[in-house]
Design a protein around this motif. Structure first.
Motif, PDB file in Angstrom:
ATOM      1  N   LEU A  33       0.613  -1.241   0.190  1.00  0.00           N
ATOM      2  CA  LEU A  33       0.079  -0.031   0.009  1.00  0.00           C
ATOM      3  C   LEU A  33       0.849   1.428   0.089  1.00  0.00           C
ATOM      4  O   LEU A  33       0.429   2.489  -0.674  1.00  0.00           O
ATOM      5  N   LYS A  34       2.189   1.224   0.675  1.00  0.00           N
ATOM      6  CA  LYS A  34       2.901   2.469   0.573  1.00  0.00           C
ATOM      7  C   LYS A  34       3.540   2.658  -0.910  1.00  0.00           C
ATOM      8  O   LYS A  34       3.538   3.787  -1.307  1.00  0.00           O
ATOM      9  N   ASP A  35       3.856   1.530  -1.365  1.00  0.00           N
ATOM     10  CA  ASP A  35       4.165   1.776  -2.774  1.00  0.00           C
ATOM     11  C   ASP A  35       3.007   2.368  -3.893  1.00  0.00           C
ATOM     12  O   ASP A  35       3.254   3.302  -4.374  1.00  0.00           O
ATOM     13  N   LEU A  36       1.836   1.969  -3.711  1.00  0.00           N
ATOM     14  CA  LEU A  36       0.826   2.778  -4.280  1.00  0.00           C
ATOM     15  C   LEU A  36       0.470   3.967  -4.169  1.00  0.00           C
ATOM     16  O   LEU A  36       0.306   4.847  -4.846  1.00  0.00           O
ATOM     17  N   PHE A  37       0.541   4.357  -2.699  1.00  0.00           N
ATOM     18  CA  PHE A  37       0.383   5.651  -2.331  1.00  0.00           C
ATOM     19  C   PHE A  37       1.880   6.791  -2.815  1.00  0.00           C
ATOM     20  O   PHE A  37       1.428   7.752  -3.398  1.00  0.00           O
ATOM     21  N   THR A  38       3.027   6.141  -2.701  1.00  0.00           N
ATOM     22  CA  THR A  38       4.141   6.757  -3.266  1.00  0.00           C
ATOM     23  C   THR A  38       4.022   6.961  -4.613  1.00  0.00           C
ATOM     24  O   THR A  38       4.549   7.964  -5.397  1.00  0.00           O
ATOM     25  N   ALA A  39       3.487   6.341  -5.518  1.00  0.00           N
ATOM     26  CA  ALA A  39       3.441   6.219  -6.972  1.00  0.00           C
ATOM     27  C   ALA A  39       2.457   7.238  -7.338  1.00  0.00           C
ATOM     28  O   ALA A  39       2.554   7.805  -8.330  1.00  0.00           O
ATOM     29  N   LEU A  40       1.125   7.164  -6.821  1.00  0.00           N
ATOM     30  CA  LEU A  40       0.065   7.820  -6.999  1.00  0.00           C
ATOM     31  C   LEU A  40      -0.413   9.280  -6.303  1.00  0.00           C
ATOM     32  O   LEU A  40      -1.259   9.988  -6.858  1.00  0.00           O
ATOM     33  N   ALA A  41       0.252   9.401  -5.068  1.00  0.00           N
ATOM     34  CA  ALA A  41      -0.070  10.503  -4.423  1.00  0.00           C
ATOM     35  C   ALA A  41       0.151  11.882  -5.082  1.00  0.00           C
ATOM     36  O   ALA A  41       1.195  11.933  -5.669  1.00  0.00           O
ATOM     37  N   LYS A  42      -0.572  12.908  -4.934  1.00  0.00           N
ATOM     38  CA  LYS A  42      -0.087  14.399  -5.462  1.00  0.00           C
ATOM     39  C   LYS A  42       1.071  14.693  -4.713  1.00  0.00           C
ATOM     40  O   LYS A  42       1.977  15.568  -5.389  1.00  0.00           O
ATOM     41  N   MET A 100      -4.830   4.356  -0.681  1.00  0.00           N
ATOM     42  CA  MET A 100      -4.145   5.404  -0.676  1.00  0.00           C
ATOM     43  C   MET A 100      -3.908   5.823   0.888  1.00  0.00           C
ATOM     44  O   MET A 100      -2.670   6.016   1.307  1.00  0.00           O
ATOM     45  N   GLU A 101      -5.049   6.047   1.735  1.00  0.00           N
ATOM     46  CA  GLU A 101      -4.900   6.322   3.027  1.00  0.00           C
ATOM     47  C   GLU A 101      -3.885   5.204   3.781  1.00  0.00           C
ATOM     48  O   GLU A 101      -3.208   5.300   4.634  1.00  0.00           O
ATOM     49  N   GLY A 102      -4.386   4.212   3.504  1.00  0.00           N
ATOM     50  CA  GLY A 102      -3.296   2.823   4.010  1.00  0.00           C
ATOM     51  C   GLY A 102      -2.107   2.832   3.691  1.00  0.00           C
ATOM     52  O   GLY A 102      -1.320   2.724   4.638  1.00  0.00           O
ATOM     53  N   GLY A 103      -1.622   3.469   2.495  1.00  0.00           N
ATOM     54  CA  GLY A 103      -0.282   3.598   2.621  1.00  0.00           C
ATOM     55  C   GLY A 103       0.245   4.828   3.009  1.00  0.00           C
ATOM     56  O   GLY A 103       1.348   5.052   3.362  1.00  0.00           O
ATOM     57  N   CYS A 104      -0.353   5.958   2.950  1.00  0.00           N
ATOM     58  CA  CYS A 104      -0.103   7.240   3.434  1.00  0.00           C
ATOM     59  C   CYS A 104       0.190   6.948   4.880  1.00  0.00           C
ATOM     60  O   CYS A 104       1.430   7.623   5.526  1.00  0.00           O
ATOM     61  N   LYS A 105      -0.467   6.213   5.693  1.00  0.00           N
ATOM     62  CA  LYS A 105      -0.338   6.036   7.195  1.00  0.00           C
ATOM     63  C   LYS A 105       0.991   5.158   7.380  1.00  0.00           C
ATOM     64  O   LYS A 105       1.577   5.068   8.519  1.00  0.00           O
ATOM     65  N   GLN A 106       1.524   4.480   6.339  1.00  0.00           N
ATOM     66  CA  GLN A 106       2.956   3.871   6.523  1.00  0.00           C
ATOM     67  C   GLN A 106       4.118   4.918   6.765  1.00  0.00           C
ATOM     68  O   GLN A 106       5.141   4.409   7.228  1.00  0.00           O
ATOM     69  N   TYR A 107       4.052   6.161   6.587  1.00  0.00           N
ATOM     70  CA  TYR A 107       4.875   7.181   6.840  1.00  0.00           C
ATOM     71  C   TYR A 107       4.505   7.766   8.068  1.00  0.00           C
ATOM     72  O   TYR A 107       3.414   8.534   8.279  1.00  0.00           O
ATOM     73  N   ALA A 127      -6.429  15.614   2.876  1.00  0.00           N
ATOM     74  CA  ALA A 127      -6.011  16.230   1.665  1.00  0.00           C
ATOM     75  C   ALA A 127      -4.831  15.505   1.047  1.00  0.00           C
ATOM     76  O   ALA A 127      -4.485  15.315   0.092  1.00  0.00           O
ATOM     77  N   VAL A 128      -3.844  15.378   1.868  1.00  0.00           N
ATOM     78  CA  VAL A 128      -2.395  14.608   1.772  1.00  0.00           C
ATOM     79  C   VAL A 128      -2.762  13.303   1.154  1.00  0.00           C
ATOM     80  O   VAL A 128      -2.360  12.648   0.326  1.00  0.00           O
ATOM     81  N   CYS A 129      -3.707  12.430   2.213  1.00  0.00           N
ATOM     82  CA  CYS A 129      -3.503  11.108   2.041  1.00  0.00           C
ATOM     83  C   CYS A 129      -4.671  10.526   0.847  1.00  0.00           C
ATOM     84  O   CYS A 129      -4.461   9.697   0.272  1.00  0.00           O
ATOM     85  N   HIS A 130      -5.458  11.600   0.449  1.00  0.00           N
ATOM     86  CA  HIS A 130      -6.509  11.221  -0.642  1.00  0.00           C
ATOM     87  C   HIS A 130      -6.146  11.915  -1.924  1.00  0.00           C
ATOM     88  O   HIS A 130      -6.918  11.595  -2.905  1.00  0.00           O
ATOM     89  N   GLY A 131      -5.394  12.790  -1.817  1.00  0.00           N
ATOM     90  CA  GLY A 131      -4.940  13.457  -2.947  1.00  0.00           C
ATOM     91  C   GLY A 131      -4.100  12.763  -4.034  1.00  0.00           C
ATOM     92  O   GLY A 131      -3.158  12.070  -3.843  1.00  0.00           O
ATOM     93  N   ILE A 132      -4.565  12.539  -5.277  1.00  0.00           N
ATOM     94  CA  ILE A 132      -4.186  11.901  -6.399  1.00  0.00           C
ATOM     95  C   ILE A 132      -3.662  12.694  -7.421  1.00  0.00           C
ATOM     96  O   ILE A 132      -3.946  13.867  -7.678  1.00  0.00           O
ATOM     97  N   ARG A 133      -2.365  12.299  -7.905  1.00  0.00           N
ATOM     98  CA  ARG A 133      -1.537  13.234  -8.915  1.00  0.00           C
ATOM     99  C   ARG A 133      -2.329  13.517 -10.068  1.00  0.00           C
ATOM    100  O   ARG A 133      -3.153  12.673 -10.577  1.00  0.00           O
ATOM    101  N   GLU A 134      -2.211  14.635 -10.589  1.00  0.00           N
ATOM    102  CA  GLU A 134      -2.788  15.287 -11.835  1.00  0.00           C
ATOM    103  C   GLU A 134      -1.546  15.677 -12.945  1.00  0.00           C
ATOM    104  O   GLU A 134      -1.935  16.301 -13.711  1.00  0.00           O
ATOM    105  N   ASP A 135      -0.580  14.829 -12.850  1.00  0.00           N
ATOM    106  CA  ASP A 135       0.500  15.181 -13.974  1.00  0.00           C
ATOM    107  C   ASP A 135       0.474  14.308 -14.876  1.00  0.00           C
ATOM    108  O   ASP A 135       1.515  14.109 -15.936  1.00  0.00           O
TER     109      ASP A 135
END
Length: 346
Positions: A131-140, A189-196, A212-220
């Motif tokens: 889950l941490k990988d998913l958050f790190t890959a997709l978080a804004k 996303m939030e599951g991975g976010c909490k790993q930090y 906002a941080v844990c649920h935010g998905i990148r837009e690039d």
């Protein structure tokens, strides 16, 4: 008609309420909107219902969970849906919107469970990610080496985790109106976010910023909104071996010749792993019924009864063959009791 007799018998009825419900009586089919994940299950039930009963085949539109609840909560009457499907639980704000527009007696029906797959083409390597990988890959935004939040700089999967291949991060996923998106954000996303640790601690200090941080998905461009059509995502994955897609387990199961689910923390998305909770990205599936339309729209109660029958959603039910993960026997009995009487429970 039964409904008109009831209206005539009660001088205390509000004129507007009577008018909207009387209008619904002129529609001879059930109107259903909502989740693209629940849509294929509802379609199977509706087709069977049309073949085996005296009622018309219900009309079903795939609008996404959020879009469906917005339509459902718009009011009562012919121009509003009788049922909305949802791949997440209704929010308190949506219950309030319903009440504001006169939709006060709502029946919540939980039909089973579904896992959210993070899938790619079977032509490609099967990923095993966390889950941490998913958050790190997709978080804004993500923490840098000093713990400061920065715009996500990760371009490849190897940037996220050195054990992963150096292929470009390209993920096709649902829009914000989708219950699948809501569930993925909350569970993955939030599951991975909490790993930090610093981000986890933020929840106690500034809950709004944390969300906002844990649920935010990148837009690039790394995350691509692919609409409510999960079949379209499957087609794109089949054409692009480097891309990944996010959709419900049922679509993974139905397209197992083309796509494969990634392992998440070593667990493959399977029927049993979702059912016993060992697969970390799983959620409940629902539909919501407008009690005010019960005696107005022909077949509404019968459709709900058909959908919640043991033959449909039981352990050996025909929907389990389509990928629905069944409820426990105890939970099914509770759901069945609400369904048979259409007893409001929110």
């Amino acid at each position: 008609m039964k409904f008109k007799a009831l209206i005539a018998a009660s001088a205390l009825c509000v004129t507007t309420f009577a008018a909207t419900n009387a209008a619904a009586a002129s529609r001879d089919y059930i109107s259903i909107v909502g989740s693209s994940t629940v849509y294929p299950f509802a379609t199977v039930v509706a087709e069977r219902f049309g073949r085996t009963s005296e009622f018309s085949v219900p009309k079903i539109e795939s609008t996404g969970s959020g879009g469906g609840l917005k339509l459902f909560c718009a009011g009562v009457g012919e121009n509003t849906p009788d049922i909305t499907n949802a791949s997440r639980k209704i929010k308190s704000s949506e219950v309030e919107l319903c009440a504001k527009n006169g939709v006060k007696d709502i029946v919540e029906i939980k039909i089973g469970y579904d896992g959210i797959a993070f899938a790619n083409s079977k032509q490609s390597e099967q990923f095993d990610i966390t889950l941490k990988d998913l958050f790190t890959a997709l978080a804004k935004v993500v923490p840098d080496a000093n713990g400061n939040l920065i715009e996500n700089p990760n371009k490849t999967w190897k940037d996220v985790n050195a054990s992963l291949p150096a292929t470009k991060i390209e993920v096709l996923g649902p829009p914000p109106t989708s219950g699948t998106r809501d569930a993925f954000v909350e569970l993955a996303m939030e599951g991975g976010c909490k790993q930090y640790p610093a981000l986890k601690a933020m929840k106690k200090v500034d809950k709004k910023k944390y969300k906002a941080v844990c649920h935010g998905i990148r837009e690039d461009g790394a995350f691509i909104e692919a609409g409510e059509n999960d079949n379209l995502i499957v087609q794109k994955l089949d054409a692009n071996p480097n891309a990944f897609g996010i959709f419900g387990y049922s679509f993974l199961e139905q397209n197992s010749d083309k796509v494969q689910g990634s392992k998440i923390s070593g667990v493959v998305p399977t029927f049993d792993a979702i059912g016993d909770g060992s697969y970390p990205v799983s959620r409940s599936l629902y539909f919501y019924v407008k009690k005010a339309h019960q005696d107005v729209v022909p077949g509404l109660q019968e459709y709900v009864s058909s959908f919640t029958s043991e033959d449909a959603i039981g352990d050996e039910g025909y929907l389990t063959d389509r990928g629905l993960i069944p409820l426990s026997a105890r939970d099914w009995k509770l759901v069945r009791n609400s369904a048979v009487d259409l007893k409001p429970n929110l």
